[in-house]
Structures are given as structure tokens and as C-alpha cells.
Design an enzyme around this catalytic site. Structure first.
Site, PDB file in Angstrom:
ATOM      1  N   SER A 101       2.108   1.228  -4.428  1.00 13.36           N
ATOM      2  CA  SER A 101       2.653   1.798  -3.196  1.00 13.36           C
ATOM      3  C   SER A 101       1.789   1.475  -1.982  1.00 13.36           C
ATOM      4  O   SER A 101       1.609   0.322  -1.630  1.00 13.36           O
ATOM      5  CB  SER A 101       2.825   3.304  -3.378  1.00 13.36           C
ATOM      6  OG  SER A 101       3.510   3.889  -2.308  1.00 13.36           O
ATOM      7  N   ASP A 243       5.884   1.003   3.667  1.00 17.94           N
ATOM      8  CA  ASP A 243       4.669   0.884   2.863  1.00 17.94           C
ATOM      9  C   ASP A 243       4.838  -0.288   1.897  1.00 17.94           C
ATOM     10  O   ASP A 243       5.851  -0.990   1.907  1.00 17.94           O
ATOM     11  CB  ASP A 243       4.358   2.186   2.127  1.00 17.94           C
ATOM     12  CG  ASP A 243       5.404   2.561   1.093  1.00 17.94           C
ATOM     13  OD1 ASP A 243       6.550   2.068   1.195  1.00 17.94           O
ATOM     14  OD2 ASP A 243       5.092   3.339   0.174  1.00 17.94           O
ATOM     15  N   ASP A 245       5.534  -0.748  -1.229  1.00 19.57           N
ATOM     16  CA  ASP A 245       6.660  -0.896  -2.155  1.00 19.57           C
ATOM     17  C   ASP A 245       7.994  -0.500  -1.529  1.00 19.57           C
ATOM     18  O   ASP A 245       9.022  -0.488  -2.206  1.00 19.57           O
ATOM     19  CB  ASP A 245       6.417  -0.099  -3.446  1.00 19.57           C
ATOM     20  CG  ASP A 245       6.511   1.405  -3.258  1.00 19.57           C
ATOM     21  OD1 ASP A 245       6.188   1.879  -2.157  1.00 19.57           O
ATOM     22  OD2 ASP A 245       6.902   2.104  -4.209  1.00 19.57           O
ATOM     23  N   ASP A 247       9.327   2.301  -0.306  1.00 17.12           N
ATOM     24  CA  ASP A 247      10.038   3.573  -0.454  1.00 17.12           C
ATOM     25  C   ASP A 247       9.683   4.571   0.641  1.00 17.12           C
ATOM     26  O   ASP A 247      10.204   5.680   0.680  1.00 17.12           O
ATOM     27  CB  ASP A 247       9.827   4.192  -1.839  1.00 17.12           C
ATOM     28  CG  ASP A 247       8.370   4.517  -2.155  1.00 17.12           C
ATOM     29  OD1 ASP A 247       7.497   4.246  -1.302  1.00 17.12           O
ATOM     30  OD2 ASP A 247       8.109   5.033  -3.257  1.00 17.12           O
TER      31      ASP A 247
END
Length: 451
Positions: A101, A243, A245, A247
Site C-alpha cells: 500500500s 497511494d 496500490d 485504494d
């Protein structure tokens, strides 16, 4: 109790336990073991972000999946919500995301989605941990033609882009909007520019040249300073930052002010309340969301329900009670009418639809919510022990709570993904909450700090 899994999967320094190829192989084998329930061929989607260690984890977890007689569908770098979408839309049996992340490139992580596109519940993650130590699992590995195969899904990105565009109202477009787009050199580097450009926006993309080591490096949703400066330099209408990843989303208005997840939720909840589309007139947020959000929602005629920190717990409450909008201050926003997990690009599109339809700037819309002074301090700790068992800390915490009384909030919690303690203090008086937070942070550092 889970030992490997935190609030968002397993995370740590890549190539150091538990983020090793050996553990990844075991996890691949276990998730395949869990989903096998018939004689048919089973399939698991495997995706990742752009960090260099993704290759290690991808090949290892794919080996584990195939060793159990299950096929792996490899989508390469793709946002976490895209992997959830592909898993569900292709009727796969599970999805695997290899990502840490917003963490720096040297870290990595693994998290799982069920066949419905939702994150696995705590109970199933605990069962998977136990199965990793069960010798019977390895005995179930097939041979010959019954082993699994790995396939590349070359059209996965295109499918996800089409899905995202379908969530934006067909009678609207982004024509005339100049958007600074920060993809954090992460998983959205292809998807996000394509989506906003195809919907008509004039975009200035940054963070779209990943090299395996620059993900989240002075960019993205955890470093909004980049788009703050670029919005002013390019005279943009707004900035959008994701960010690593994809999400999470954080936005910046044309004046350079950061619009966090709380304010985005306030804007979208207000719109849904006006149209009667906010189910049960309720927004779900975590204990970290600003008190100002709760006040704003109540003023709009709605209600705020709080959960523990972690978007998975927000989703669980939404599903259990029939709500359709929830999220976190950090920018994890869940629009359950569209997707099963936090989706940065999708969330930005929902807010942009409100902007376009109402003909207002992001700065104007953000005035719906007054932010109460809030201080958040993160302290790296050597261990996660019960703070109330340390007399000096117990006394200080109780004194702080008494001092705030009903005019503020104190929340102290360990991170579920990092060796950190988070101290959040909120109230009407900025100087008071800053003093309280700093004094508590000093005490924690003395008793639990790394040095």
C-alpha cells in the site's frame, strides 16, 4: 488470535520473515486449499503493485497456488480494487494482492479477496495461518495433469478501465477540468490517466514512471505536497493523489488545500442524502474520523456510525446493516453500490460527478464540513504491550481524558500493519490538544520507544 495477518493482510520488509518467498508459497498453497471444493478447475487472480520485490512474491505465491492444482490468473501491476473487481467479474475463486500500500518500496505485503470481491474475514485468515502449519495440506498436492497452470490476463487493465468509466454518469463529462493526477509511481500509473483523459479531463499526470524503487517516494496520497505545488504551478482546478496500490485517494482544491477522506465523504454523503440514495441516511466511518464529520452529517439530517480502524471493518459494518457509503479519513472510501472495497479512482469520479452536476469548485463543496483541530502522532515502538499496565502511562491517559471531558476525544491505538503506536487527540482548543498529544508521545517514547 492471528499472528501473521494484521488489519490489512500481511506486511513487512520484503525478503525478511514473514514477507519471504517461502511464506508466500505457503500462502498460495493454503488459499488454493481453502477454495477447492469440487472436482472442477479452480482459478485465483494474482495482482501486484510496482515495487521491485513484487516479482519474488508473485512467482512464489503462484507456485503455491499451482502446486495445489489451482490455476493462477496473473494481471500484473493493477490497483487493489481492480483485482477485487476482476476476481468477482471473472467468477474466480479468490484474489491475491501483492502490495504494501502506502509503505516504502522495501516493504511488501499480501492480502486476499474472496470470490465475491470482499476481503477475507478475520476467522478465515486465522484458519489459513493454522493450515500453514498443517502437514496434511502438503499431502493434498496433486501430480501429473492435475497440477495448476498460470495464465496472463492481458486485457485485465482494459476491463477495469471500462468498469471505472461506467460508474461516472453518462450525461456528464470532465470537459474543461484541469486535473493534476499523482499516481505515486504505483499501481494506478496506467489506469488513472486513461480513465480521466477518456472522460474528457485535461490532465497533468505525475508519478507515472515506476522503477520498482520510487513507489510512494515523496508523492501520492501520503505526500500531498507534490500536487499542492503542481496545482498552483499549472493553475489546475484540483489535484488527485492515490497511494501505491490505488485504494486510497486524497484531493487538493484549486487553492492548494488538502481535502482528505472525511471531507470527501461529507460531500458525497450530502449529495446522496439530497437524492435519497444514502441508505438508511447513514455514513460509516472509523474512530479516527474527525468530529467535524459527525457534526456535518447530523446537520444534513443523516447519522454517522463508527467502527474500528481498518476499511475491512467499515465494509463489514456496511454489509451487516445495509449501508452503502463508508470510509476512512486516510482516503479509503467504499461506495458499495459500485465496488466491494476502497477504490481511489472510483471515489474521485463520484466526487467529480457532484462537482460537475452542481457547477461548484472543490473548495466550495468542502465548506460543508468544519474540521475540528486534530493532532496525530505516530511513535515507533519495540513492542505492543498494554499501555494501562504501565502506571505512568495509565495515569497520564486518564488525566488527559479528564481534561478533554466532553469537549474532545483521545484515541490511542497500535497500528495493525506497522510497529507503531498512534496517538490522536481532537478538540476545540488546538493548543490544548497539541500539548496533550506531545506529552503522551514523550511518555510512550520513554517507556516503549526503539532507543
Amino acid at each position: 488470535m492471528r499472528k501473521l495477518f494484521g488489519t490489512d493482510g500481511i506486511r513487512g520488509t520484503a525478503n525478511v520473515y514473514p514477507m519471504t518467498a517461502d511464506v508466500a508459497l505457503q500462502l498460495g498453497r493454503v488459499i488454493a486449499y481453502v477454495v477447492k471444493n469440487a472436482s472442477r478447475r479452480h482459478r485465483i487472480v494474482v495482482g501486484k503493485d510496482t515495487r521491485i520485490s513484487g516479482y519474488i512474491m508473485e512467482y512464489a505465491i503462484t507456485s503455491g497456488i499451482c502446486s495445489m492444482g489451482v490455476d493462477a490468473l496473473l494481471v500484473g501491476p493493477m490497483p487493489t480494487p481492480g483485482i477485487a473487481f476482476i476476481t468477482s467479474s471473472m467468477r474466480a475463486d479468490a484474489g491475491v494482492v501483492i502490495s504494501a500500500s502506502h509503505n516504502p518500496y522495501q516493504d511488501n505485503g499480501i492480502k486476499f479477496f474472496s470470490n465475491t470481491g470482499f476481503k477475507l474475514p478475520d476467522e478465515l485468515e486465522e484458519r489459513m495461518e493454522n493450515l500453514m502449519l498443517d502437514p496434511e495440506v502438503e499431502k493434498c498436492c496433486p501430480t501429473a495433469t492435475h497440477v495448476g497452470q498460470a495464465f496472463r490476463l492481458d486485457d485485465a487493465t482494459g476491463r477495469y478501465i471500462s468498469f471505472l468509466k461506467s460508474t461516472f454518469p453518462k450525461d456528464l463529462s470532465l470537459d474543461g477540468l484541469k486535473i493534476i493526477l499523482d499516481c505515486a509511481h504505483g499501481a494506478t500509473y496506467k489506469v488513472a490517466p486513461a480513465v480521466f483523459r477518456e472522460l474528457g479531463a485535461d490532465i497533468v499526470p505525475v508519478g507515472i514512471r515506476p522503477n520498482g524503487k520510487n513507489i510512494n517516494l515523496q508523492c501520492g496520497s501520503t505526500y500531498p505536497q507534490t500536487i499542492q505545488s503542481l496545482v498552483k504551478r499549472h493553475d489546475g482546478d484540483l489535484g488527485i493523489a492515490f497511494d501505491g496500490d490505488g485504494d486510497r485517494v486524497i484531493m487538493v482544491d484549486h487553492q492548494g488545500n488538502v481535502i482528505d477522506g472525511d471531507r470527501i465523504m461529507a460531500i458525497c454523503a450530502h449529495n446522496l442524502l439530497k437524492t435519497g440514495a444514502l441508505k438508511r441516511k447513514t455514513l460509516v466511518a472509523t474512530v479516527m474520523s474527525n468530529l467535524g464529520l459527525e457534526v456535518a452529517i447530523k446537520r444534513m439530517g443523516g447519522k454517522l456510525v463508527r467502527t474500528a480502524v481498518g476499511d475491512r471493518y467499515v465494509v463489514e459494518r456496511m454489509l451487516r446493516s445495509g449501508y452503502n457509503l463508508g470510509g476512512e479519513q486516510s482516503g479509503h472510501l467504499i461506495f458499495l453500490d459500485h465496488n466491494t472495497t476502497g477504490d481511489g479512482v472510483l471515489s474521485a469520479l463520484q466526487l467529480l460527478a457532484v462537482m460537475v452536476r452542481e457547477g461548484k469548485s472543490l473548495a466550495d463543496l468542502a465548506r460543508l464540513m468544519e474540521v475540528y483541530p486534530q493532532t496525530l502522532i505516530n511513535i515507533k515502538v519495540r513492542e505492543k504491550c498494554n499501555l494501562m499496565e504501565i502506571p505512568a502511562l495509565k495515569t497520564a491517559i486518564q488525566a488527559a481524558e479528564h481534561q478533554l471531558a466532553d469537549r474532545g476525544r483521545l484515541l490511542i491505538r497500535y497500528s495493525g500493519t506497522e510497529p507503531k503506536l498512534r496517538i490522536m487527540c481532537e478538540g476545540e482548543d488546538h493548543d490544548q490538544i497539541e500539548t496533550i498529544a506531545q506529552e503522551l508521545a514523550h511518555l510512550v517514547d520513554v517507556h516503549l520507544g526503539l532507543e
